[in-house]
Scaffold this motif. Structure first.
Motif, PDB file in Angstrom:
ATOM      1  N   GLN A 129       1.214  13.252  -8.098  1.00  0.00           N
ATOM      2  CA  GLN A 129       1.031  12.346  -7.149  1.00  0.00           C
ATOM      3  C   GLN A 129      -0.074  11.294  -7.815  1.00  0.00           C
ATOM      4  OE1 GLN A 129       2.235  11.841  -3.671  1.00  0.00           O
ATOM      5  NE2 GLN A 129       1.185   9.541  -4.090  1.00  0.00           N
ATOM      6  N   ARG A 130       0.561  10.004  -7.864  1.00  0.00           N
ATOM      7  CA  ARG A 130      -0.488   8.913  -8.468  1.00  0.00           C
ATOM      8  C   ARG A 130      -1.369   8.717  -7.285  1.00  0.00           C
ATOM      9  NH1 ARG A 130       4.156   7.409 -10.898  1.00  0.00           N
ATOM     10  NH2 ARG A 130       4.604   5.775  -9.651  1.00  0.00           N
ATOM     11  N   PRO A 131      -2.542   8.351  -7.509  1.00  0.00           N
ATOM     12  CA  PRO A 131      -3.485   7.995  -6.377  1.00  0.00           C
ATOM     13  C   PRO A 131      -3.009   6.432  -5.852  1.00  0.00           C
ATOM     14  CG  PRO A 131      -4.716   7.880  -8.304  1.00  0.00           C
ATOM     15  CD  PRO A 131      -3.383   8.297  -8.762  1.00  0.00           C
ATOM     16  N   GLY A 132      -3.229   6.331  -4.646  1.00  0.00           N
ATOM     17  CA  GLY A 132      -2.885   5.008  -4.097  1.00  0.00           C
ATOM     18  C   GLY A 132      -3.957   4.042  -4.216  1.00  0.00           C
ATOM     19  N   GLN A 133      -3.963   2.892  -3.893  1.00  0.00           N
ATOM     20  CA  GLN A 133      -4.952   1.555  -4.413  1.00  0.00           C
ATOM     21  C   GLN A 133      -5.358   1.061  -3.124  1.00  0.00           C
ATOM     22  OE1 GLN A 133      -6.176   0.795  -7.341  1.00  0.00           O
ATOM     23  NE2 GLN A 133      -7.359  -0.565  -6.346  1.00  0.00           N
ATOM     24  N   LEU A 134      -6.537   1.389  -2.624  1.00  0.00           N
ATOM     25  CA  LEU A 134      -7.151   0.979  -1.418  1.00  0.00           C
ATOM     26  C   LEU A 134      -8.358  -0.174  -1.626  1.00  0.00           C
ATOM     27  CD1 LEU A 134      -8.043   1.107   1.682  1.00  0.00           C
ATOM     28  CD2 LEU A 134      -9.914   2.956   0.936  1.00  0.00           C
ATOM     29  N   TYR A 176      -3.860  -1.169   1.724  1.00  0.00           N
ATOM     30  CA  TYR A 176      -3.664   0.123   0.967  1.00  0.00           C
ATOM     31  C   TYR A 176      -2.051  -0.042   0.224  1.00  0.00           C
ATOM     32  CZ  TYR A 176      -2.900   4.938  -0.100  1.00  0.00           C
ATOM     33  OH  TYR A 176      -2.658   6.082  -0.662  1.00  0.00           O
ATOM     34  N   GLU A 177      -2.257   0.392  -0.972  1.00  0.00           N
ATOM     35  CA  GLU A 177      -0.908   0.387  -1.631  1.00  0.00           C
ATOM     36  C   GLU A 177      -0.917   1.972  -2.111  1.00  0.00           C
ATOM     37  OE1 GLU A 177       0.814  -1.682  -5.536  1.00  0.00           O
ATOM     38  OE2 GLU A 177      -0.157  -2.917  -4.396  1.00  0.00           O
ATOM     39  N   PRO A 178       0.467   2.580  -1.297  1.00  0.00           N
ATOM     40  CA  PRO A 178       0.337   3.934  -1.976  1.00  0.00           C
ATOM     41  C   PRO A 178       0.756   4.180  -3.257  1.00  0.00           C
ATOM     42  CG  PRO A 178       2.108   3.165  -0.467  1.00  0.00           C
ATOM     43  CD  PRO A 178       1.176   2.021  -0.484  1.00  0.00           C
ATOM     44  N   GLY A 179       0.689   5.270  -3.677  1.00  0.00           N
ATOM     45  CA  GLY A 179       1.029   5.536  -5.120  1.00  0.00           C
ATOM     46  C   GLY A 179       2.281   6.100  -5.004  1.00  0.00           C
TER      47      GLY A 179
END
Length: 183
Positions: A46-51, A135-138
């Protein structure tokens, strides 16, 4: 003339049979079987999302601004006031030009320019409307490798039993031949 006669009397032989039927039984036991299913091998990355949280508007709401922003706002207000002042001076100049039309334009202008107006804006907009959150999910990489089942089978041979057929012969009637002479 009397001719002698031969009289023959025969009794045929009769054979009797005692038959015991044979018997065959076949029993097939079930095979023994065991099946194991190993779990599939699975991995998840799981790549981390971008908040992103932008609270610049909230800081501006409580009047905490950067120097660049303050300078920009001050320049805009100064330009607006200069344009308003220019329009006022032009209007007052036109009034003075028509002094011959009557009235007292100098005292009217002095009265208008003696005071100043200011505006007080109590409070600002609520802070929750001023914070931009995105928020852009990874992405997730999922790989699954299935495992084949492990099957063990033990066969069982059929179980048979046979009682053979039994035939016994005996004489029900013995043969007999009687020869007799008659004159």
């Amino acid at each position: 003339m009397n001719v002698p006669q031969i009289q023959i009397q025969s009794t045929p032989a009769r054979l009797g049979l005692t038959i015991n039927k044979g018997q065959q039984t076949i029993r097939q036991p079930k095979a023994e079987q065991s099946i194991e299913q190993p779990q599939a091998e699975m991995s998840i990355k799981q790549r981390p999302g971008q908040l992103t949280i932008d609270q610049t508007k909230a800081w501006h709401n409580i009047d905490l601004k950067s120097i660049a922003e303050r300078t920009k706002e001050t320049a805009q207000v100064g330009e607006q006031k200069w344009m308003e002042g220019l329009a006022r001076v032009a209007s007052e100049g036109d009034e003075l030009m028509r002094i011959e039309d009557g009235g007292n334009p100098i005292s009217a202008q002095a009265e208008r320019n003696a005071g100043f107006e200011f505006e007080v804006k109590p409070g600002g907009r609520p802070a929750y409307e001023l914070v931009d959150v995105s928020y852009e999910p990874g992405g997730a990489e999922i790989s699954v490798e299935p495992q084949k089942p492990i099957i063990h089978t033990t066969k069982r041979d059929p179980q048979t039993s046979l009682q053979p057929r039994n035939v016994t012969g005996f004489m029900e009637q013995y043969p007999d031949l009687k020869i007799d002479w008659k004159v």
